[in-house]
Design an enzyme around this catalytic site. Structure first.
Site, PDB file in Angstrom:
ATOM      1  N   HIS A 177       8.482  -7.103  -6.502  1.00 31.09           N
ATOM      2  CA  HIS A 177       9.523  -6.093  -6.679  1.00 31.09           C
ATOM      3  C   HIS A 177       9.957  -5.454  -5.358  1.00 31.09           C
ATOM      4  CE1 HIS A 177      10.459  -5.704 -10.856  1.00 31.09           C
ATOM      5  NE2 HIS A 177       9.218  -5.445 -11.244  1.00 31.09           N
ATOM      6  N   GLU A 225       4.238  -6.631  -8.934  1.00 35.01           N
ATOM      7  CA  GLU A 225       4.745  -5.417  -8.284  1.00 35.01           C
ATOM      8  C   GLU A 225       5.096  -5.664  -6.826  1.00 35.01           C
ATOM      9  OE1 GLU A 225       5.513  -3.092 -10.319  1.00 35.01           O
ATOM     10  OE2 GLU A 225       4.455  -4.176 -11.910  1.00 35.01           O
TER      11      GLU A 225
END
Length: 849
Positions: A307, A304
């Site tokens: 990202h 994450e």
């Protein structure tokens, strides 16, 4: 076609009309206990003068629409879209609407904590669900700045992408409330905006990034769950990720803060909302878990964070380039774990066991597709969050990095981020930078790897003389019918010899494999080793077939290989061999049981126990299935008893035994474990393991509904409710199965996570209890797909599909697929994948002789 399913053509047409979206000002009132909440939005955007278009809005009611000062008829809203006629060059659009809370994990999910009655909310917008919270141009290339204000009860906190600028208290006549105001975001796509609200508790920290900025860090969870949150570990991994990515990308973290929130009933592993990442609560460990799950959490945290650059700073223009988000985040998270965390020793072995196993399976389904996929509409993308987009893409990127060099690869990413920051990209935007930095023909490589589907098989062909000297060694490459592409592979061949009880690598050959046959001249004249391991180090993405002598060595001595990555390649090769009906399933079962006790990589252990379960359930010839499963369960129990006390292996083997329990004697062991009459040194029957035992005893008819009620009362938590639903639905009763069939398939009354556990329970036990529901499944499933949300229908389509592979089921599925209308392509794909599983199982069963 108007409605929820936005097509790519519609998105292209709308992007041609909407020249630029400047800002959204979103005002939410979340104080109500009703099913809806107030959403007022003001949007400023430029457009083609005189043109008409639409804005996405899934609404309960639209109170007013105002465009450039003119009141429009609320009838322009149909509950899914709002028509916008006669646009000006510069536009101000104001909409006052009421939107639905959900219990499906999509849009704004509302959850009541059974432990204390508190309400918790969180948003989940990927792919197309910000339109469930505010009217929005729901496509990734129409980026804008978002400014949120949120009214909530006074004891709540609110978290969004940006820091709050002020909190204003107010006595509204219905109790104390407060409004949280947030700074405007940078330009971003709507699907990565976020609102999380409720009486969440938090732990804070901070870090100083590469440009000297102080980045506030926060970890949030529900009050009742916060005592179990290991914030120190999460902060440590976050700091390591920041350090690694900023150094590799030479691009500072692009946002102001970084909050990580564990939220209830979350559908996925996590979501990369900019500066406001949400995770499923399974990653908060209230009981002992396998080390595989801790490592999975670490990889997810790093995924994450990656990202924030891949997807949030630079976003794909349309969903066919979703891989520019997911493949990169998946690859970079493992690379970061391998190079800058305590998981360095095992990261690539874990990748081999989990991601690549997933990717190989997905790439051999009839639904396989290129990594750069053809995405015609939202239905297409919703089913493309799969093993191709994530795991194969990441595997291929690893191959690319080995081919162009990591330094060149990262230099290209630096240029890519500099050039496209806060914008949108397509595949070619990245290839341009990779070609410039590497000097390689990356487009030709991309055409074979990113733009075609299917997995190649690499087979070792070896000959030696009477003295055991290799006279020829070749690698033959083949492809599956319908996927006629031979690809270049960067790979390593390892020579392993058995010395003092260990299989140790004594020679290493790194080479490029291309074409149908690659001769390995470097091997000629060397002594033939006990094991020739093609794709040692696991750089290549291909199925591997070993020579017979190497297979014999591997079967006898897998646990003696001193490299976890090498063991993973062998595990994967032999699993592919049985899946392709080239090894009898019962032989594979024996191979696993003979070697699993020596496996030290937790994820490999977990994966192989899962594969063993598949083999026992679906691949063993039905004539021998019962006796094989019974014998396997007994062996698993023996392995569990022999495992080191309080070890990861002990826990996983006990769980595997419990899940394979079949005979009365085996159920008696589970019962005595539950009651404390059998005690394994070092094994604590903690809360979650206790539920595992209860669910299995329920399957065997050994606990009553009253006993399940009592257990649920003792564990009055969200997790307790989920396990209780599984236990209730597991009971071997026609009446219970009918009750849960009705709840899942007819009334749709269960929340997303309760439904998931109830499906597990419904499908447990003997096939004859489920057999009456085969035909009703096919009768109801299209209606469910059309009427339920994507997440709920996807759970049901895959979860409730009949699990006993038979020729009759295959025929019925084929008939059903032929009957589906053209507009049901996403449903057809999911049913076709289930059909593929049945066809493969029947083929493997036939070879189990």
């Amino acid at each position: 076609m108007p409605g929820l399913n936005l097509t790519r053509d519609e998105a292209i047409e709308r992007a041609g009309i909407i020249k630029r979206v400047h800002t959204y000002r979103v005002d939410l009132d979340l104080r109500t206990d009703k099913d809806v909440f107030s959403s007022i939005v003001e949007i400023r955007f430029d457009a083609e003068p005189g043109a008409s278009t639409f804005i996405d809005a899934i609404t309960s009611q639209v109170n007013s629409i105002e465009l450039n000062g003119e009141r429009l008829d609320p009838a322009l809203a149909d509950g899914e879209r709002i028509t916008l006629p006669n646009l000006a060059a510069q536009n101000v659009l104001k909409i006052d609407a009421e939107m639905f809370y959900t219990n499906t994990g999509e849009g704004l999910h509302r959850f009541v904590d059974p432990a204390d009655g508190e309400i918790y909310l969180y948003s989940q917008f990927e792919v197309p669900d910000s339109r469930r919270v505010f009217p929005v141009f729901e496509q990734p290339d129409l980026k804008a700045e978002f400014e949120f204000s949120v009214r909530v009860p006074s004891h709540w906190v609110v978290v969004s992408n940006q820091p709050e600028v002020k909190i204003e208290p107010k006595d509204c006549g219905c109790g104390r409330a407060q409004t949280w105001y947030f700074k405007p975001t940078p330009r971003m796509s709507s699907y990565i905006t976020a609102i999380v609200a409720g009486p969440y508790e938090k732990v804070t920290s901070e870090l100083t990034n590469s440009e000297g900025r102080v980045i506030p860090l926060g970890v949030y969870a529900r009050k009742s769950l916060m005592p179990y949150v290991d914030a120190d570990d999460i902060f440590e991994l976050t700091r390591q990720g920041f350090e690694f990515y900023e150094e590799q990308f030479k691009t500072p973290y692009p946002f102001e803060k970084y909050d990580q929130l564990f939220v209830p009933e979350f559908n996925a592993g996590a979501m990369e909302n900019a500066g406001c990442v949400t995770y499923l609560e399974t990653y908060v460990f209230r009981s002992k878990v396998a080390e595989a799950l801790r490592e999975r959490r670490a990889i997810t945290i790093l995924h994450e964070l990656a990202h924030m650059w891949f997807g949030d700073l630079v976003t794909m223009k349309w969903w066919n380039d979703l891989w520019l988000n997911e493949s990169f985040a998946e690859f970079m998270s493992t690379l970061a774990a391998a190079e800058n965390t305590r998981y360095a020793q095992e990261a690539w072995a874990t990748f081999s066991a989990s991601e690549k196993t997933w990717a190989y399976r997905q790439d051999q389904l009839s639904s396989t597709h290129p990594i750069v996929a053809e995405i015609r509409d939202l239905h297409d993308v919703q089913v493309n969050f799969d093993g191709i987009t994530y795991a194969k893409g990441a595997s291929v990127l690893r191959q690319m990095v080995a081919w162009v060099g990591q330094e060149n690869f990262m230099a290209a990413l630096k240029k890519y981020f500099d050039k496209h920051a806060w914008g949108n990209t397509v595949l070619d935007d990245l290839l341009v930078e990779l070609e410039e930095t590497s000097g390689r023909d990356v487009r030709a490589w991309s055409a074979k790897w990113l733009e075609t589907a299917g997995v190649n098989t690499l087979t070792v062909e070896v000959a030696d003389d009477a003295e055991g000297t290799i006279t020829s060694l070749g690698i033959r490459q083949s492809y599956a019918a319908g996927y006629e592409t031979l690809r270049p592979h960067r790979a390593v061949i390892g020579f392993y010899n058995l010395t003092d009880g260990k299989l140790t690598r004594t020679d290493r050959i790194e080479l490029d494999i291309d074409g149908e046959l690659t001769e390995v001249a470097e091997a000629v004249g060397k002594k033939r080793p006990d094991l020739i391991l093609l794709n040692d180090e696991d750089l290549a993405f291909a199925k591997v077939r070993l020579d017979e002598r190497s297979i014999d060595t591997a079967v006898k001595h897998l646990g003696d290989i001193d490299s976890s990555v090498a063991r993973g390649v062998v595990w994967g090769s032999l699993w592919d061999t049985v899946r392709d009906a080239q090894m009898p399933a019962r032989q594979y079962v024996e191979f696993v049981l003979n070697n699993i006790g020596k496996e030290t990589n937790s994820t490999a252990l977990r994966t192989q126990l899962g594969n063993l379960s598949i083999a026992l359930r679906s691949f063993v010839n039905p004539e021998f299935r019962d006796e094989t499963r019974e014998r396997a369960a007994d062996r698993l129990w023996s392995l569990a008893c022999a495992a080191q006390p309080d070890s990861d292996s002990q826990l996983q083997l006990v769980q595997a035994f419990v899940n394979q329990t079949r005979t009365e004697a085996q159920y008696e062991i589970v019962q005595r474990l539950f009651e404390g009459d059998i005690v394994l040194d070092g094994l604590e029957i903690d809360t979650d393991l206790r539920w595992t035992l209860i669910c299995r005893l329920a399957t065997g008819g050994r606990v009553s509904a009253t006993q399940i009620d009592a257990e649920a009362a003792n564990d009055n938590t969200a997790t307790g409710q989920q396990y209780a639903a599984q236990a209730y639905a597991s009971q071997p009763s026609e009446q219970v199965k009918a009750e849960y069939w009705n709840k899942i398939m007819v009334t749709g009354e269960l929340s997303n996570m309760i439904q998931r556990y109830a499906i597990f329970g419904f499908k447990s036990g003997e096939p004859e209890l489920i057999a009456p529901y085969i035909e009703p499944y096919f009768e109801l499933i299209e209606g469910i797909w059309r009427s339920r949300s994507h997440e709920i229908s996807m759970q049901i389509i895959g979860g409730m599909y009949p699990s006993e592979p038979t020729a009759e089921l295959l025929e019925r599925t084929e008939t059903y697929l032929a009957s589906l209308p053209e507009d049901a392509a996403a449903l057809r794909r999911q049913i076709a994948e289930a059909r593929d599983g049945v066809a493969r199982a029947l083929k493997v069963q036939a070879a189990d002789v």
